[in-house]
Enzyme design. Structure first.
Site, short mmCIF file in Angstrom:
data_model
loop_
_atom_site.label_atom_id
_atom_site.label_comp_id
_atom_site.label_asym_id
_atom_site.label_seq_id
_atom_site.Cartn_x
_atom_site.Cartn_y
_atom_site.Cartn_z
N THR A 87 -2.76 1.99 -4.52
CA THR A 87 -3.04 3.27 -3.87
C THR A 87 -4.40 3.78 -4.30
O THR A 87 -4.92 3.43 -5.37
CB THR A 87 -1.96 4.31 -4.23
OG1 THR A 87 -2.28 5.55 -3.62
CG2 THR A 87 -1.87 4.52 -5.73
N ASP A 136 -0.74 -0.20 6.23
CA ASP A 136 -0.59 0.43 7.55
C ASP A 136 -1.60 -0.09 8.56
O ASP A 136 -1.60 0.33 9.72
CB ASP A 136 -0.69 1.96 7.43
CG ASP A 136 -2.02 2.41 6.83
OD1 ASP A 136 -2.96 1.60 6.78
OD2 ASP A 136 -2.12 3.59 6.44
N ASP A 178 0.87 -1.17 0.00
CA ASP A 178 0.00 0.00 0.00
C ASP A 178 0.91 1.23 0.00
O ASP A 178 1.91 1.26 0.72
CB ASP A 178 -0.89 -0.01 1.24
CG ASP A 178 -1.83 1.17 1.27
OD1 ASP A 178 -2.43 1.47 0.24
OD2 ASP A 178 -1.94 1.81 2.34
N LYS A 179 0.59 2.24 -0.82
CA LYS A 179 1.51 3.37 -0.96
C LYS A 179 1.53 4.28 0.26
O LYS A 179 2.56 4.45 0.91
CB LYS A 179 1.15 4.21 -2.19
CG LYS A 179 2.06 5.44 -2.38
CD LYS A 179 1.59 6.36 -3.47
CE LYS A 179 0.45 7.23 -3.04
NZ LYS A 179 0.84 8.30 -2.07
N THR A 180 0.37 4.82 0.59
CA THR A 180 0.30 5.88 1.60
C THR A 180 0.56 5.32 2.99
O THR A 180 -0.12 4.41 3.45
CB THR A 180 -1.06 6.57 1.55
OG1 THR A 180 -1.30 7.03 0.21
CG2 THR A 180 -1.10 7.75 2.50
N LYS A 182 -9.28 -3.09 -2.31
CA LYS A 182 -7.88 -3.54 -2.37
C LYS A 182 -7.79 -5.06 -2.35
O LYS A 182 -6.92 -5.65 -3.00
CB LYS A 182 -7.09 -2.94 -1.20
CG LYS A 182 -6.86 -1.45 -1.33
CD LYS A 182 -6.08 -0.90 -0.14
CE LYS A 182 -5.89 0.61 -0.26
NZ LYS A 182 -5.18 1.18 0.91
#
Length: 699
Positions: free
Chosen positions: A531, A578, A381-383, A559
């Site tokens: 993302t 996260d 996951d990017k963020t 996702k």
């Protein structure tokens, strides 16, 4: 955990109840993460140490005063009255008292209908004991007197258990040391006074003083001061981390260079440290495929040993050698004990889980940790994972207005000083990182979706987006146009009605992310990014990191669909997020890894939790998974292979060529196999899981 061994050591404790108190089974406490003290591994080490030395003291006269041993070595015993009864009497004490852990363990296995190691040992000791007494009383021939062999069997068996307990105690004591990270006393601020209290007395909302070099007594938030914090005991990261006002701090971490005042946010079982201890304990108790394989093998080996012993007794008896039949049967029963096999996996699990915790890798699901070695695709996951999850100033472009980059940032930061907007905080933080002196703004005003206005050094300064430029009748800075194409946030700075320049803000890529991606690709693992950001933003981040495949514009609930898509391609997928809104994806993936969860170790959907926010820690998980599997398979191969080779030798298959294994050597080999397994598992402690070494930044 091997059920046989749970019962073995439960009964060991019952046997020594009067002397040692009411303990739990030692192997059971291993799997439950025993914590030393009463009922822990420290007690068992002391117990087996006492039993070993006591048995050794009695074994020496038992052996040397045995007529059979004297004949074997070639010395003559003195002709003294009652001397012939010394070995039988001492041998009986050795069997009934010092062999009592094995006897009670065998009885427990019989009652539970779970025959195992203790029953095999007891069969061997009992055959030797009964045969020796019958020989002493003249019922059987004199050469079936095995008192000296019985004494050596008890001593060697107790020595093997002592060594095993020391290995397990080292693991649990290392886990116990997590609790020792908390200071003995905490300094609570009460008005103008600082009062020393026990950390257990702290309550949420209390203010505590952490002096330079001192440990934080409870989870909390910094309310005064700035310090470089050593968080290695929680995250596994050796570098200190700067913590300042409003930053969270974790119990057990150390303020290395200056003091802090911290407002307590969690105490007792709610702290990160307590959560880590519980996760480690649960993981050590959890099963795995390798453990189930070991349990099955141990069960089969019991019947293999009994069958081999029966065949051995029959064959040697038919050959007209009853004394050799007894010796060979005892040797087979002793040497075939699946002790090493039963210890093989539990010890590896205990050491690996404790080693993982010290590297900031918290294992909730042993099966997922075991599966990590086969992962061929890591979906990030990017963020908040590959990026920091908060905006930072990544570019400053002055206009041709006689104002340089630092002066432009100074004007913007001063105007934004009184704003609480995340973009404003990012601009002020960027000025602070450059040590810029900010004048106090006046006439501050803020307009949603437009920007802020303030008087700075007698000038009217405005910072905002397209709506602000429209109000000013100004055009965007041409040099900033490419930033829009990259998906960055662009804010313009207007000074006295003229565009002075533009600021580029974006979610900053972690410097560790590049190293993590490269190291994973070097290991043949494909890296994919997902993302919710727009295609342009995703493409920019993926390009900077060298990620070829990514999914953009994905909603959190979707996702998991992309995880399933990768799995449908035949990939073994680990999802790294996260843990905040990634629960479905974490649960769908073959391995779910929550990153940056140092203050929330109870994320339900992740099988593995990384206490730090360093994406390179994923490499630590892979290395640990592979090393743990190697050690498990090595121990299984040794435990099973040793029996398959040693049992025929103990039975006497090489007797026709003159090789017959002595009973005492069989006992030594059985104990030696346990030691080999224990030492092999201990090598996991030397595994280097430092992310800085697995994937150096700037490589």
């Amino acid at each position: 955990m091997n059920t046989h061994q749970q019962h073995d050591m439960q009964q060991t404790d019952h046997a020594a109840h009067d002397e040692h108190g009411d303990h739990q089974g030692h192997q059971q406490s291993a799997s439950q993460g025993g914590h030393g003290g009463h009922g822990g591994h420290g007690d068992h080490v002391a117990m087996f140490r006492r039993l070993f030395w006591g048995s050794l003291i009695l074994a020496i006269p038992t052996v040397f005063l045995s007529p059979m041993f004297a004949d074997l070595i070639g010395y003559r015993l003195p002709q003294l009255p009652l001397l012939g009864w010394v070995s039988p009497i001492l041998g009986t004490i050795l069997y009934l008292w010092f062999g009592r852990p094995f006897l009670t363990g065998a009885w427990s296995e019989i009652r539970a209908r779970k025959p195992g190691m203790m029953l095999l040992v007891t069969l061997a000791l009992t055959v030797a004991f009964v045969s020796s007494w019958l020989a002493t009383l003249g019922v059987l021939p004199h050469h079936l007197d095995f008192w000296w062999e019985l004494a050596l069997l008890v001593v060697i068996m107790l020595l093997g258990h002592w060594i095993e307990m020391r290995s397990l105690a080292q693991t649990t004591s290392a886990l116990d040391s997590l609790a020792a990270l908390l200071p003995n006393r905490a300094e609570r601020v009460e008005g103008d006074e600082v009062v020393q209290v026990d950390p257990a007395e702290l309550r949420v909302g209390d203010i505590v003083l952490v002096r330079p070099g001192g440990r934080v007594p409870a989870d909390g938030r910094v309310v005064d001061g700035t310090a470089a914090m050593d968080e290695s005991m929680i995250t596994g990261e050796s570098r200190t981390v700067r913590r300042t006002v409003d930053d969270p701090v974790v119990a057990g971490t150390v303020a290395t260079d200056s003091g802090l005042r911290v407002e307590v946010s969690a105490t007792g079982d709610d702290t990160t440290l307590a959560g880590i201890q519980k996760l480690v304990t649960d993981a050590q108790a959890s099963g795995s495929r390798a453990q189930r394989l070991a349990d099955t093998a141990a069960g089969w080996l019991f019947w293999f040993a009994v069958g081999a012993a029966v065949v051995t007794a029959i064959v040697w008896s038919l050959l007209g050698m009853p004394s050799e039949a007894v010796v060979r049967t005892i040797t087979v029963l002793v040497i075939a004990c699946p002790h090493a096999l039963g210890l093989a996996i539990p010890l590896v699990i205990s050491i690996a889980t404790e080693r993982a915790a010290r590297a900031g890798v918290l294992v909730k699901d042993r099966v997922e940790m075991e599966s990590m070695r086969t992962v061929d695709t890591v979906l990030f996951d990017k963020t908040g994972t590959l990026t920091r999850g908060e905006p930072v100033v990544t570019g400053i472009e002055p206009a041709d207005a006689g104002i340089g980059a630092e002066e432009l940032l100074r004007y913007a930061a001063a105007a934004e000083t009184d704003s609480e907007h995340p973009l404003a905080r990012a601009i002020v933080r960027a000025a602070g990182e450059r040590s810029l002196e900010l004048p106090k703004p006046g006439d501050f005003s803020s307009s949603p979706a437009v920007g802020v206005t303030a008087a700075v050094d007698g000038k009217r300064v405005r910072v905002g987006g397209p709506a602000m430029l429209a109000e000013e009748g100004a055009s965007p800075l041409a040099a900033a146009e490419p930033w829009h194409d990259e998906g960055a946030i662009v804010l313009h700075v207007v000074v006295d009605g003229r565009v002075a320049g533009a600021l580029r803000l974006a979610d900053e890529i972690r410097p560790e992310s590049r190293a993590a991606v490269k190291a994973l690709r070097d290991r043949g693992i494909e890296v994919v990014m997902i993302t919710g950001d727009a295609q342009a933003v995703a493409a920019t981040v993926a390009g900077e990191l060298g990620i070829e495949r990514f999914f953009a514009g994905v909603r959190p609930e979707d996702k998991s669909t992309h995880v399933a898509e990768l799995q449908s391609e035949g990939r073994k997928v680990a999802f790294v997020g996260d843990g905040v809104n990634d629960a479905p994806a974490l649960a769908t993936a073959d391995v779910g890894i929550a990153i940056g969860a140092g203050t929330d170790v109870a994320i339900a959907s992740a099988g593995i939790i990384l206490a730090s926010d360093d994406p390179r820690s994923v490499l630590s998980v892979i290395e640990l998974s592979r090393a743990t599997y190697r050690k498990s398979m090595q121990n299984l191969a040794w435990g099973a292979g040793y029996n398959l080779i040693a049992v025929p030798l103990a039975a006497g298959v090489l007797a026709p060529i003159g090789f017959v294994m002595p009973m005492s050597i069989g006992a030594v080999l059985m104990s030696a196999s346990t030691v080999v397994v224990a030492l092999n598992a201990q090598l996991l402690r030397k595994l280097d899981l430092d992310p800085n070494k697995l994937a150096p930044i700037g490589r």
